[in-house]
Design a protein around this motif. Structure first.
Motif, PDB file in Angstrom:
ATOM      1  N   GLY A 362       0.802  -1.216   0.000  1.00 11.62           N
ATOM      2  CA  GLY A 362       0.000   0.000   0.000  1.00 11.62           C
ATOM      3  C   GLY A 362       0.836   1.268   0.000  1.00 11.62           C
ATOM      4  O   GLY A 362       0.407   2.300  -0.529  1.00 11.62           O
ATOM      5  N   HIS A 374      -9.168   6.282   1.302  1.00 10.37           N
ATOM      6  CA  HIS A 374      -9.769   4.972   1.571  1.00 10.37           C
ATOM      7  C   HIS A 374     -10.338   4.868   2.974  1.00 10.37           C
ATOM      8  O   HIS A 374     -10.960   3.860   3.323  1.00 10.37           O
ATOM      9  CB  HIS A 374      -8.730   3.876   1.335  1.00 10.37           C
ATOM     10  N   VAL A 378     -12.351   1.916   5.642  1.00 10.77           N
ATOM     11  CA  VAL A 378     -11.584   1.160   6.634  1.00 10.77           C
ATOM     12  C   VAL A 378     -11.668   1.719   8.053  1.00 10.77           C
ATOM     13  O   VAL A 378     -11.241   1.041   8.992  1.00 10.77           O
ATOM     14  CB  VAL A 378     -10.096   1.068   6.234  1.00 10.77           C
ATOM     15  N   THR A 387     -11.508  -8.343   1.235  1.00  8.64           N
ATOM     16  CA  THR A 387     -10.859  -7.265   0.500  1.00  8.64           C
ATOM     17  C   THR A 387      -9.443  -7.686   0.130  1.00  8.64           C
ATOM     18  O   THR A 387      -8.949  -8.724   0.575  1.00  8.64           O
ATOM     19  CB  THR A 387     -10.777  -5.983   1.351  1.00  8.64           C
ATOM     20  N   TYR A 389      -6.855  -5.607   0.823  1.00 10.42           N
ATOM     21  CA  TYR A 389      -6.139  -4.513   1.472  1.00 10.42           C
ATOM     22  C   TYR A 389      -4.658  -4.801   1.641  1.00 10.42           C
ATOM     23  O   TYR A 389      -3.829  -3.886   1.577  1.00 10.42           O
ATOM     24  CB  TYR A 389      -6.756  -4.213   2.842  1.00 10.42           C
ATOM     25  N   PHE A 393      -3.595  -1.331   0.295  1.00  7.68           N
ATOM     26  CA  PHE A 393      -3.877  -0.305   1.300  1.00  7.68           C
ATOM     27  C   PHE A 393      -2.919  -0.436   2.477  1.00  7.68           C
ATOM     28  O   PHE A 393      -2.720  -1.521   3.032  1.00  7.68           O
ATOM     29  CB  PHE A 393      -5.313  -0.417   1.817  1.00  7.68           C
ATOM     30  N   THR A 394      -2.319   0.692   2.848  1.00  7.06           N
ATOM     31  CA  THR A 394      -1.554   0.815   4.081  1.00  7.06           C
ATOM     32  C   THR A 394      -2.191   1.913   4.903  1.00  7.06           C
ATOM     33  O   THR A 394      -2.537   2.979   4.379  1.00  7.06           O
ATOM     34  CB  THR A 394      -0.080   1.161   3.799  1.00  7.06           C
ATOM     35  N   SER A 395      -2.382   1.676   6.184  1.00  3.15           N
ATOM     36  CA  SER A 395      -3.066   2.634   7.047  1.00  3.15           C
ATOM     37  C   SER A 395      -2.440   4.016   6.963  1.00  3.15           C
ATOM     38  O   SER A 395      -1.214   4.169   7.048  1.00  3.15           O
ATOM     39  CB  SER A 395      -3.030   2.148   8.492  1.00  3.15           C
TER      40      SER A 395
END
Length: 606
Positions: A362, A374, A378, A387, A389, A393-395
């Motif tokens: 991500g 995003h 989340v 998903t 993620y 996706f990275t926080s």
């Protein structure tokens, strides 16, 4: 207590015309079963349908939360307590088509999830996040609000909130709906500890910790003292406290087994819930540091994308890498500066941030802005489908913190610091409460440094996702970055469930890892590795220990019940470690010591 002018005006409105005030009455006749009875009375309504609704989002959150699911037995009455026609137009929206100017809406509310987002009702503890608790009438956001609590007999009745108190200890006011919705309430057996500070303008500030925990009064006092150290270090970053609306700031802290884990910032308070017995309180200090830092960064330094906050839908923002991510960075940094986290231990936090930026898909494939957008999916959002993620996706919390780390170290090489940048952003956007944009953040960095540096940094790491050379950056402070498992064979970061059939993959395999390239994915069941049957995770680790990166091994597995084999080319484990130079037998120079002390050392007290 000396109230600001706008509160005095609100008080005059209340005294001169009660009809203009929206009133809530809250009682708890069935608290043992987690129910509240709430009535909402509004007068001087125009002659048109009156619409009432529950919120779908909450301050500090970005995804939708269906608070309306816990509302039932909704009824409407007029000023003479006669029933009015009530039409449910959506799941959480109710309309009174005709009325004579006054409507009292009553409903039952269920709540058994006490955290920063939802609410919990128990005879001994009332825990309210306002959007999860109160319906509201559309179109009257600026009307002052009064709320009165009628408590169960088992409740000790200590109230903690940023709502404005009145002569009646259980009646409070708010200047309007936005402030009301941003004002959590905790009522029960609370140990309240206070301390004072003087702001740079000479005005006094009162801080409170309202602690719900099974501890002695002296323990609560010592804990408040630790929070005070964090408060002072946070203030040192900006050089001043915000001008709190009523001269005080409250930590509503529930540290007990009866809450759900969460921390949620608000304008003049924060709600922190940690579902643990009160042991090793240092473990929770990071939550307090993070949430308190928000009283500058996000409560007053506000992204334009969150203004005004919409209670009816999710709130997408391009800037959460800054609002949440930079706050995440400071939450951990303040613990070092306050003396709670040893520098050697902080190296583990640094290693995690380096890994986040350099190894997670991500952050290597997408920008922090992409990650921020995003959040509407989340941020505790609820869905039941799977998903991808892990691969996209990275926080924005950890991603933004990793970018903050890089910017801080870059600035310190230019005789500046992230502290100076945060002060500049505060003075331009936060103190005057002017919402900012990504371009505004870039322009403020350009003022602090040069337009060329700001353009390059934002182009590479905010709008882009280029790799960051943490090795050279951290070396300036006497930290070394190296591989934690150099030379060790690795198939990928895989989580398994041990089943009678073999080892089932519990999550999507990750891009560029050996198992991903070999074609294995979630729900596949590994039965053999390198010709040996495997039923335990330890068995795979033992086999890998006999190999080196570059070796090709055969993996037997089943996919939808069909037996398959794949050739897996092992790689070197990419795990990262960060160590102090002196612990790695490297020479720590005086320049490195000075750099480290300026970065991690305690700042001037209040």
């Amino acid at each position: 207590m000396k109230f600001p002018v706008f509160f005095l005006l609100t008080s005059l409105l209340i005294r001169s015309g009660v009809a203009q005030t929206i009133r809530y009455d809250v009682s708890f006749p069935n608290a043992i079963h987690h129910e509240a009875q709430i009535s909402l009375t509004v007068s001087q309504l125009p002659k048109q349908p009156a619409t009432f609704r529950m919120s779908r989002s909450s301050p500090g959150r970005y995804a939708t939360h269906e608070f309306g699911k816990n509302v039932y037995d909704v009824r409407a009455y007029d000023a003479q307590n006669q029933p009015l026609t009530l039409v449910r137009t959506e799941g959480d929206v109710y309309t009174v088509p005709t009325h004579k100017g006054t409507v009292r809406l009553s409903y039952t509310l269920f709540g058994n999830y006490p955290d920063g987002t939802y609410m919990g009702i128990d005879p001994q503890s009332i825990h309210l996040n306002m959007p999860a608790t109160f319906m509201w009438v559309k179109g009257f956001d600026k009307r002052p609000i009064t709320v009165k609590f009628n408590l169960p007999s088992d409740n000790m009745g200590v109230v903690a909130t940023q709502l404005v108190p009145t002569a009646d200890r259980y009646t409070f006011t708010a200047p309007g709906l936005p402030y009301f919705m941003d004002s959590p309430v905790k009522i029960g057996k609370l140990a309240v500890k206070e301390w004072q500070r003087t702001n740079t303008d000479g005005k006094p500030v009162t801080f409170r910790v309202a602690l719900e925990a099974a501890v002695a009064d002296s323990t609560a006092g010592r804990f408040a003292g630790k929070i005070a150290r964090i408060v002072d270090q946070a203030k040192a970053v900006y050089g001043e406290f915000p001008s709190y609306d009523y001269g005080n700031y409250t930590f509503l802290a529930s540290l007990n087994p009866y809450v759900r884990g969460d921390g949620m910032e608000h304008r003049n308070s924060t709600m922190i819930a940690v579902p643990l017995a009160f042991t090793g309180p240092e473990k929770v200090l990071g939550v307090f540091a993070h949430e308190f830092f928000h009283c500058w960064n996000v409560e007053r330094i506000r992204p334009k994308t969150l203004e005004p906050f919409n209670f009816e839908k999710s709130n997408m923002s391009y800037e959460l890498w800054f609002a949440e991510g930079f706050t995440q960075y400071y939450g951990e940094l303040l613990l070092v500066r306050a003396g709670f986290t040893p520098v050697e231990e902080y190296a583990n936090t640094l290693a995690s941030l380096v890994y986040t930026k350099q190894q997670t898909p991500g952050a290597t494939r997408y920008s922090p802005i992409d990650a921020s957008c995003h959040a509407v999916f989340v941020d505790a959002g609820v869905s039941i489908d799977r998903t991808n993620y892990g691969n996209m996706f990275t926080s924005y919390y950890t991603y933004g913190a990793a970018v903050a780390l890089a910017l801080d170290l870059e600035l310190r090489q230019r005789n500046q610091s992230l502290d100076a940048y945060m002060q500049a952003v505060w003075k331009r956007f936060g103190k005057p409460e002017q919402p900012y944009t990504v371009d505004g953040l870039q322009s403020e960095l350009a003022r602090l440094t040069t337009p060329e540096f700001a353009r390059s940094f934002f182009g590479k790491y905010i709008y882009g996702h280029e790799a960051i050379d943490y090795t050279s950056l951290l070396a300036k402070a006497g930290f070394t970055v190296k591989k934690a498992q150099a030379g060790k064979a690795w198939m990928g970061s895989v989580r398994y469930a041990e089943t009678t059939a073999g080892l089932a993959l519990l999550a999507n395999t990750i891009l560029e890892t050996p198992v991903y390239k070999a074609g294995l994915d979630i729900d596949d069941v590994i039965t053999a590795v390198d010709g040996q049957a495997v039923a335990k995770t330890e068995a795979i680790q033992a086999i890998l220990a006999q190999h080196k990166p570059g070796d090709v091994i055969q993996v037997g597995y089943t996919h939808r019940g069909e037996a398959k084999t794949a050739l897996v080319t092992l790689a070197e484990n990419p795990a990262t470690s960060v160590q102090l130079y002196e612990k790695a037998d490297l020479t720590l120079t005086p320049e490195m010591q000075t750099f480290r002390a300026n970065w991690l050392g305690a700042k001037g007290a209040n």
